[in-house]
Design an enzyme around this catalytic site. Structure first.
Site, PDB file in Angstrom:
ATOM      1  NE  ARG A   1       2.079   2.183  -3.737  1.00  0.00           N
ATOM      2  CZ  ARG A   1       1.655   1.628  -4.875  1.00  0.00           C
ATOM      3  NH1 ARG A   1       1.556   0.323  -4.986  1.00  0.00           N
ATOM      4  NH2 ARG A   1       1.323   2.379  -5.903  1.00  0.00           N
TER       5      ARG A   1
ATOM      6  CD  GLU B   1       7.306  -0.192  -5.923  1.00  0.00           C
ATOM      7  OE1 GLU B   1       7.597   0.560  -4.980  1.00  0.00           O
ATOM      8  OE2 GLU B   1       6.319  -0.006  -6.660  1.00  0.00           O
TER       9      GLU B   1
END
Length: 804
Positions: free
Chosen positions: A351, A754
């Site tokens: 990520r 997030e």
């Protein structure tokens, strides 16, 4: 002038800048009221479903559950050295202590001694060797928690360990080629050739620290033996199914023997995604061995010493750019501190690599990711999951380019934005189809008075030799979905009782983020009833099987869709029943405001339910959802890993005392994209909380390991500083961007967990801007994160020396 709060940095007599007096209108209460009267139950600001219990101290967490008769307590014996071979364990000395019932070691585990979520390299209890200071080696089971802890604290007296050389930093690990998994590489074009052809080049290194999750409720598991070799495990976890599998494997049982339940957590932030497994396994092992309930609750110090946290990253980069600041080629090497085992370091690095681009088109790029193996706690998930660590690298690069060129950093950032129809493909080949960053940043630039404040700050700094103010606007583009395709699924159960009340169960976990509130709203909306008629129950592996972790900001996306699917099936059955009794087309039956409109008649929802029960209509249903269109090649790091992107931007203004290195956030303006919000109040709360948490990561939360022993010296609130209410800016303007999600998500909403954590990049770069002002913006400040007072003073000293 009365100031919003006492700001020592400005002095008691200093004027409070006019632009800091500002109030934000954040929620359109009138529009919400109109939607609610029309029957909408989503898009409405409602309190958290447990808020009244939270404030009354009546929301039970695992340690609040009544202890069954015969309950024992466990404590962990921790390694006193960072790396070494276990020569002997004199555990009989502990077994002889008062109140001690048993002392368990790796030899007592009937199944595999492993709780690693991906790579099987993480022992439940150390076996043969220890790999970090604080690693659990044995477990003491005693009549009381205090007796268990006292016995476990004698670990250094009963363990004989031959020390071995240890590695503590990612730089050391990289130099020794010590990694927990194979390096990752993503390339597009020829970065080296593009850099060499570019009119300008930049080469530098950068460091960003890790971050402790600091959930208010620590790690805890309570295991209860049940009939026929079963176990009921109450566990504070974001991933009940993974805990079920870990316990079953450790005990050599089938998954159906293990029942894991979690009503709520007192915070998780990723720290209870995989790392709750060790505690669940130890409690379950003890309960199974002794045939009595066993609770394992670690205190804060031990939680720090045993568990991992956000990965710190070291960066080395070289870029080429043109006169406008457009990046033409970039090569980046990222090295994380993974710790002693792999845990989730692979998807975290993936990520990070996939978020190096952030909101920017990078035509030729080479990204290299290394997960350094160190003799420290095994680092794990933390809100953002590598995304923030990847994106901050390009932000640092663009900020430096702007200073090299003497341009406003916002102009350089804007020059590099992804395009709408061209320059819109990520390095991992996903097309950016929903790009709203141009409109969003333009709106925030205007509403925050960015340009006027930039001029005002320049004038202030010219007259202020000690206090320097800084300003920064930074954007966010964050991908939503699990990188692993099969995790993007969810299930739900909806029960409608014959009095019209509704019970919902789904596979997500509630950790304070409001997931259960949103799911209840979705079900209430689908069935046309008031929110108060819907109740959501504890996450339970005996109700929803094979669940994914509540992580990757997918909680509402996945579980909301699954619950909607279940509720829709019941609504359609009820509509058919009503049409059969009262005429008309079932498709025309409308459910809203606790009424069912059918063939010109308005019937109470409860009456329609009662009639359906008499007609033997099924009043419960399961629901399922799988995110469509995802694909990912983990070998080439290419594909479409994200269903959509969330966007946002923030403007931060700070003041820095150049004599002490202290800083204060004066004002923050945020415009964030959550699509068509399911609950604006909850989403704004998520944005605010993420901003402050991210600000803590980048400005004050410093993790320090002793360079010789490997002891984490910042293992308690006395040595590890997290933000408090006093660190919130006196002016905090948070608004939600007005746009639907183009993707077919639950009511066209977007994730809010997030993505906002990247918004406080603006705070870090505002501090950097203030430090740069010390040298008249002629020197690029070498500021590392967290930007503590010490780090700021070091950067100021470097700028002053370079500026002469």
């Amino acid at each position: 002038m009365n100031k919003p709060f006492d700001l020592p940095l400005l002095g008691d007599d200093a004027p409070w800048p006019d632009h800091l007096h500002h109030e934000a209108t954040r929620i359109d209460a009138g529009a919400e009221a109109r939607r609610q009267s029309a029957g909408d139950r989503v898009g409405i600001s409602r309190p958290h479903e447990s808020a009244h219990l939270h404030v009354a101290g009546a929301a039970p967490y695992i340690d609040d559950l009544p202890e069954l008769a015969g309950t024992l307590h466990a404590a962990l014996g921790l390694s006193p050295v960072a790396h070494g071979t276990i020569r002997a364990m004199h555990l009989d000395r502990l077994r002889a202590l008062p109140g001690v019932i048993a002392v368990l070691s790796a030899a007592d585990i009937p199944g595999p001694n492993d709780c690693g979520p991906i790579v099987h390299d993480e022992p439940i209890l150390a076996e043969g060797k220890v790999q970090y200071l604080g690693q659990p080696v044995f477990a003491v089971i005693a009549e009381t928690r205090e007796l268990a802890r006292r016995a476990a604290a004698k670990a250094k007296d009963v363990l004989e360990i031959d020390p071995m050389p240890a590695i503590f930093t990612p730089v050391e690990a990289h130099a020794a080629q010590s990694y927990v998994l194979d390096p990752m590489h993503l390339k597009r074009g020829d970065a080296r050739a593009a850099i060499e052809r570019a009119p300008h080049r930049l080469k530098d290194v950068f460091d960003v620290g890790g971050q402790e999750q600091f959930y208010l409720e620590g790690q805890i598991s309570y295991a209860i033996p049940t009939e026929n070799d079963g176990l009921h495990v109450h566990c504070s976890t974001q991933h009940p199914s993974e805990m079920q599998h870990a316990v079953a494997h450790a005990l050599k049982r089938h998954a159906h023997h293990v029942h894991v339940e979690c009503r709520r957590m007192g915070g998780g932030f990723g720290g209870k995604e995989s790392q709750s497994a060790l505690f669940a396994c130890v409690a379950a092992l003890a309960a199974d061995k002794l045939g009595r309930p066993v609770k394992l609750r670690v205190d804060r110090d031990d939680d720090f010493l045993v568990t991992g946290r956000r990965h710190c990253f070291h960066y080395a980069y070289e870029v080429g750019y043109d006169d406008e600041g457009r990046v033409l080629g970039a090569e980046l090497t990222m090295v994380s501190r993974a710790g002693f085992s792999a845990d989730l370091s692979a998807p975290v690095m993936t990520r990070a690599i996939c978020h190096f681009d952030n909101a920017y088109w990078l035509p030729d790029v080479a990204i290299h990711g290394y997960s350094g193996k160190t003799n420290t706690q095994s680092n794990t998930a933390f809100r953002g999951f590598g995304g923030p660590q990847g994106a901050i690298a390009i932000e640092n690069i663009l900020d430096s380019i702007a200073r090299k060129l003497g341009r406003d950093p916002l102009d350089v950032r804007r020059a590099n934005f992804y395009g709408k129809t061209a320059n819109n493909v990520t390095p991992y080949t996903q097309v950016v189809e929903d790009n709203i960053i141009h409109e969003l940043v333009a709106e925030l630039e205007a509403t925050s008075d960015y340009r006027a404040r930039r001029a005002e700050i320049a004038a202030f700094n010219a007259k202020s030799p000690v206090l320097k103010r800084g300003l920064a606007l930074t954007p966010v583009k964050f991908g939503i979905s699990f990188n692993v395709k099969h995790f993007n699924q969810a299930g739900a159960l909806v029960h409608v009782y014959n009095d019209g009340s509704i019970l919902v169960n789904h596979g997500g976990t509630e950790m304070g983020q409001g997931l259960n509130t949103k799911v209840a709203q979705v079900v209430a909306h689908e069935l046309g009833v008031g929110f108060e008629h819907v109740r959501v129950t504890a996450t339970d592996t005996q109700k929803i099987a094979n669940t994914s972790a509540t992580a990757a900001s997918t909680g509402a996306d996945l579980n909301g869709k699954a619950a909607q699917d279940a509720a829709r099936q019941i609504r359609e059955r009820l509509a058919a029943c009503a049409a059969e009794h009262h005429g008309g087309d079932a498709a025309a039956v409308r459910f809203a405001n606790d009424k069912v409109e059918v063939a010109g008649r308005s019937l109470p929802f409860s009456a329609v339910v009662a009639q359906a029960y008499l007609d033997r209509v099924q009043l419960w249903s399961d629901g399922f959802y799988a995110t469509p269109g995802l694909h990912w090649n983990r070998e080439t790091l290419q594909g479409k890993p994200f269903f959509y992107f969330s966007y946002g931007a923030a403007v931060a203004e700070v003041v820095v005392d150049t004599l002490t290195g202290e800083n204060k956030l004066l004002r923050a303006d945020i415009l964030h994209d959550v699509g068509r919000s399911l609950n604006p109040a909850v989403d704004i709360g998520q944005v605010e909380g993420a901003f402050i948490q991210g600000m803590g990561w980048l400005t004050m939360e410093e993790l320090v390991w002793h360079p010789k022993t490997g002891l984490l010296t910042t293992h308690a609130p006395s040595t590890y500083k997290i933000p408090t209410a006093n660190d919130c800016p006196p002016v905090f303007n948070v608004r939600l961007f007005d746009a639907d999600n183009p993707a077919d998500t639950i009511h066209r909403s977007k994730a809010a967990g997030e993505p906002p954590l990247l918004l406080p990049f603006s705070v870090f770069y505002a501090i950097r801007d203030a430090v740069s002002a010390v040298g008249g913006h002629r020197v690029d400040p070498p500021l590392a994160a967290p930007a503590t007072a010490e780090a700021i003073l070091r950067a100021i000293g470097a700028v002053q020396a370079a500026a002469g």
